[in-house]
Design an enzyme around this catalytic site. Structure first.
Site, PDB file in Angstrom:
ATOM      1  N   LYS A   1      36.574  25.103  50.603  1.00 18.73           N
ATOM      2  CA  LYS A   1      35.350  25.902  50.630  1.00 18.73           C
ATOM      3  C   LYS A   1      34.669  25.907  51.997  1.00 18.73           C
ATOM      4  O   LYS A   1      35.015  25.148  52.899  1.00 18.73           O
ATOM      5  CB  LYS A   1      34.393  25.442  49.528  1.00 18.73           C
ATOM      6  CG  LYS A   1      34.876  25.896  48.150  1.00 18.73           C
ATOM      7  CD  LYS A   1      33.842  25.672  47.076  1.00 18.73           C
ATOM      8  CE  LYS A   1      34.328  26.253  45.745  1.00 18.73           C
ATOM      9  NZ  LYS A   1      33.385  25.973  44.643  1.00 18.73           N
TER      10      LYS A   1
ATOM     11  N   ARG B   1      38.724  20.162  40.980  1.00 12.37           N
ATOM     12  CA  ARG B   1      39.428  21.444  40.893  1.00 12.37           C
ATOM     13  C   ARG B   1      39.958  21.781  42.281  1.00 12.37           C
ATOM     14  O   ARG B   1      39.181  21.960  43.213  1.00 12.37           O
ATOM     15  CB  ARG B   1      38.469  22.529  40.388  1.00 12.37           C
ATOM     16  CG  ARG B   1      39.076  23.921  40.270  1.00 12.37           C
ATOM     17  CD  ARG B   1      38.027  24.908  39.759  1.00 12.37           C
ATOM     18  NE  ARG B   1      38.576  26.251  39.613  1.00 12.37           N
ATOM     19  CZ  ARG B   1      38.630  27.154  40.586  1.00 12.37           C
ATOM     20  NH1 ARG B   1      38.142  26.858  41.804  1.00 12.37           N
ATOM     21  NH2 ARG B   1      39.137  28.350  40.370  1.00 12.37           N
TER      22      ARG B   1
END
Length: 269
Positions: free
Chosen positions: A215, A249
């Site tokens: 991210k 995740r």
């Protein structure tokens, strides 16, 4: 906690959710797995590498992505993959969607967990669908704008609002996972603060899923593109294990599973 036919020992181990994006435009792997054969091959690879859940998504939900994919098109992408993975592999399947129609069809196709980036707040039918189908759910924190007066407390309050929506619809407490929503409704600084204070989410009394893989928080810190953020992701995974997260995740299952195993060995010594 039971997801599908598998028991997850919350508090004893951090489990790996492997990301399977069957989209042409996801931020780091768009178009790589959007054909059925490629998706199945990647699912098999992730399972061999240590994935405990496969999270299948058919719409890019990267921040700043404004278009909303029609339900029918999203279902055309995900349902054949869910059915094929379910037929071929014995592993719980998660559907990454915020739309109740897609979620319901996905559970019928074999998914047993609904991973909703809006925590039942986008679609008014989502909580009812989760309750009626008996699926487990992961409710993520999200806001349209990153504006807060008391940041950490408001994140927790927002998450509890999602929990309340789910429970009022009939979702049992032991079917709920919470996700702090790294990269959603937050500034760069907000993400770092929440990463540093992840343990405070344990006070809410639900398993926590951490989703930081590749991210922007990592890209901005290291000045690296999405395809070159493995080491930064591993650092957050290690911190997630240390701060009590039940799930991580991730895109890179093998490396993250090894990082989890090493961290747990140290913590349990």
């Amino acid at each position: 906690m039971k997801i599908g036919n598998r028991e997850f020992e919350i508090g004893k181990h951090t489990y790996i959710m492997g990301i399977l994006n069957v989209t042409p435009d996801s931020f780091s792997d768009g178009g790589k797995w959007d054909q059925l054969d490629a998706a199945l091959s990647h699912a098999e690879e992730m399972i061999k590498d240590g994935a405990d859940i496969i999270d299948i998504g058919g719409e890019s939900t990267r921040p700043g992505y404004g278009a909303v994919l029609p339900d029918e098109e999203e279902m055309e992408r995900v349902l054949p993959v869910i059915e094929a993975v379910g037929e071929r592999f014995d592993i719980p399947i998660s559907i990454d969607t915020y739309k109740s129609g897609v979620a319901e069809a996905a559970v019928k196709a074999g998914a047993c967990l609904v991973n909703d980036i809006w925590g039942c707040k986008y679609d008014g039918r989502m909580a009812e669908v989760i309750a009626r189908t008996g699926a487990a759910c992961c409710l993520m924190h999200n806001r349209k704008e990153p504006v807060y007066e008391n940041y950490l407390e408001e994140v927790k309050a927002d998450l509890l609002q999602s929990v309340d929506l789910a429970k009022k619809a009939g979702v049992a407490k032991d079917r709920i996972i919470l996700d702090p929503g790294m990269g959603f409704g937050k500034t760069y600084e907000h993400n770092l603060i929440l990463m540093n204070r992840l343990e405070t989410l344990n006070d809410l009394g639900y398993p926590v899923l951490l989703g930081t893989s590749r991210k922007s928080m990592i890209g901005l810190t290291l000045d690296l593109p999405a395809t070159d953020r493995l080491e930064g992701t591993l650092a957050t995974t290690v911190m997630g294990v240390m701060k009590g997260c039940a799930f991580v995740r991730v895109h890179d299952v093998k490396e993250n599973a090894r990082a989890v195993k090493m961290t747990e060995a140290i913590l349990q010594a």
